[in-house]
Design an enzyme around this catalytic site. Structure first.
Site, PDB file in Angstrom:
ATOM      1  N   CYS A 108     -46.890 -54.592 -33.713  1.00  0.00           N
ATOM      2  CA  CYS A 108     -47.070 -54.908 -35.128  1.00  0.00           C
ATOM      3  C   CYS A 108     -47.732 -53.733 -35.833  1.00  0.00           C
ATOM      4  O   CYS A 108     -48.619 -53.900 -36.663  1.00  0.00           O
ATOM      5  CB  CYS A 108     -47.882 -56.194 -35.318  1.00  0.00           C
ATOM      6  SG  CYS A 108     -49.545 -56.142 -34.629  1.00  0.00           S
ATOM      7  N   GLY A 124     -49.581 -66.979 -28.661  1.00  0.00           N
ATOM      8  CA  GLY A 124     -48.434 -67.741 -28.191  1.00  0.00           C
ATOM      9  C   GLY A 124     -47.296 -67.954 -29.164  1.00  0.00           C
ATOM     10  O   GLY A 124     -46.320 -68.631 -28.820  1.00  0.00           O
ATOM     11  N   GLY A 125     -47.378 -67.401 -30.359  1.00  0.00           N
ATOM     12  CA  GLY A 125     -46.337 -67.640 -31.349  1.00  0.00           C
ATOM     13  C   GLY A 125     -44.939 -67.281 -30.871  1.00  0.00           C
ATOM     14  O   GLY A 125     -43.987 -68.063 -31.014  1.00  0.00           O
ATOM     15  N   LYS A 126     -44.794 -66.110 -30.277  1.00  0.00           N
ATOM     16  CA  LYS A 126     -43.470 -65.689 -29.792  1.00  0.00           C
ATOM     17  C   LYS A 126     -43.046 -66.535 -28.586  1.00  0.00           C
ATOM     18  O   LYS A 126     -41.862 -66.852 -28.435  1.00  0.00           O
ATOM     19  CB  LYS A 126     -43.495 -64.198 -29.451  1.00  0.00           C
ATOM     20  CG  LYS A 126     -43.768 -63.303 -30.652  1.00  0.00           C
ATOM     21  CD  LYS A 126     -43.751 -61.838 -30.256  1.00  0.00           C
ATOM     22  CE  LYS A 126     -44.229 -60.967 -31.398  1.00  0.00           C
ATOM     23  NZ  LYS A 126     -45.671 -61.149 -31.697  1.00  0.00           N
TER      24      LYS A 126
END
Length: 438
Positions: free
Chosen positions: A378, A262-264
């Site tokens: 990534c 969920g970082g983005k």
């Protein structure tokens, strides 16, 4: 530190035999141990160091083994790796201590000759000034020095050239930076930075993005009051740049189709000032739950998390102003965080470009006319990055490349970028941006 070494030996041997995830194995092992905080820090450094430098260490073992056909047991090999790592890379450990502690570990092995073998090999390595073995060619030399598989060294040389390959190998080992984004939806940037400073967290503000800080030391961010109050979340700079390329605005509808943990998603919602709609999905319910809990901690109620197969179009999904397709990938841009990735076979990644293309193709169907689609990974692999983007444009004439935007400075006019770790001292990353014409 003796008990710390025993713990590391047990965990590395288990990792060798089971193929578990290194971070989960270490976290569980340290949590169950009675080691002091100092010993836990030492154990973590030794565990990850041996894993990261395994190719180098195994080349030394082959060089110094008297009998080339000698097949070492797993435990003895791990003990040798641990001893050699301490001799080469842990300046805080005296050479005699590295040898003596390794011999003590070997004495408990079922093979009575193991301790003598370990002692002899480590001491001979010291007598030879700890010189690394020579490779048969330039590629093998790089492989041994930077503990990278030959296939990866050849791949990066072929795809990015010798100079960039060397740069990427240098940044593939060593401690990865810890970067965080400050949540300014509810609190000012300055008040959060003051709170972190009061708690003894040292950091530097990064000029690339205004709300981005690099943590320099003095404690774990997750234990701070600022983190618990939802003022920050840990996220690499490259991922924050990916969200900057997407450029979500207040009141947009945004889809993040491969979102967990969920970082983005969080950065997108923060850039929207928590106004609008962010729909974040993962294939697995428990991982979607990670998004929900993170959004709750950060106070971001514009986020809705759910389960969805990103490869299959869902006609119930709304059309979106912005769609992020952060596809599953080989992870070659983050091997200093996850060193076990480089020990996979290259064939393990063969199916990924087709999977990535299917997800990107499906993601495109959710984009409104005039809307933005960002494809990211990534990894640093042309097959998973540029070739997927090229195929998408060739088969989708209703999309065209779009500039990445002002966050990329002098590169703002580029429509895609392979971010090598040295460029921003970040993870390796790929971003391609498209706009829907009709």
């Amino acid at each position: 530190m003796g008990n710390a070494r025993k713990t590391v030996l047990r965990l590395l041997t288990r990792l060798e035999n089971s193929g578990s995830y290194s971070n989960i194995l270490l976290d569980e092992g340290l949590e169950r141990s009675d080691l002091s905080p100092q010993d836990k820090k030492f154990a973590a450094a030794l565990f990850y160091g041996v894993l990261e430098r395994q190719i180098t260490l195994d080349n030394i073992i082959r060089e110094y083994s008297r009998n080339p056909k000698n097949k070492l047991g797993t435990e003895v090999r791990v003990i040798l790796r641990m001893g050699l790592y301490q001799l080469l890379y842990m300046d805080s450990v005296p050479d005699n201590a590295a040898v003596d502690e390794s011999v003590k570990l070997a004495k408990k092995n079922r093979n009575p000759a193991a301790s003598g073998f370990v002692n002899a090999m480590l001491r001979e390595f010291i007598r030879n000034d700890k010189k690394l073995p020579k490779g048969r060619n330039a590629t093998e030399e790089l492989s041994i020095e930077y503990s990278a598989p030959v296939w990866l060294t050849e791949k990066w040389t072929r795809e990015y050239g010798k100079d960039i390959c060397l740069e990427m190998l240098k940044t593939s080992v060593g401690q990865a930076p810890v970067t965080a984004r400050v949540n300014t939806v509810f609190h000012s940037l300055e008040s959060t930075l003051d709170m972190l400073a009061e708690e003894g967290i040292t950091f530097e503000r990064l000029s690339v993005l205004p709300d981005c800080i690099r943590i320099c030391g003095a404690g774990a961010v997750e234990h701070t009051k600022a983190y618990k109050e939802g003022r920050i979340h840990v996220q690499d700079l490259s991922s924050q740049l990916c969200c900057a390329a997407l450029d979500p605005k207040e009141n947009d509808t945004v889809l993040d189709l491969c979102a967990a943990p969920g970082g983005k998603t969080f950065t997108i919602a923060e850039r929207m000032n928590n106004k609008g709609k962010v729909l974040a999905f993962d294939l697995h319910k428990n991982r979607a739950g990670l998004i929900e809990s993170g959004a709750k901690r950060l106070g971001l109620d514009c986020i809705r998390a759910g389960v969805n197969n990103a490869k299959v179009y869902d006609d119930k999904m709304p059309k979106a102003d912005k769609v992020l397709c952060d596809a599953p990938c080989s992870g070659l841009g983050v091997i200093r965080r996850k060193p076990e990735i480089k020990y996979k076979e290259p064939s393990d990644f063969d199916r990924l470009p087709e999977i990535q293309y299917d997800i990107l193709k499906t993601s495109a169907e959710y984009v409104k006319a005039g809307g933005t689609l960002v494809y990211s990974t990534c990894t640093l692999s042309r097959a998973e990055n540029d070739e997927v983007a090229d195929r998408f444009l060739a088969e989708h004439p209703d999309f065209e490349p779009a500039p990445l935007g002002e966050a990329f400075g002098s590169d703002s006019g580029l429509c895609r970028m392979s971010i090598t770790p040295a460029k921003y001292n970040s993870d390796g990353f790929f971003i391609a941006k498209f706009i829907r014409l009709r």
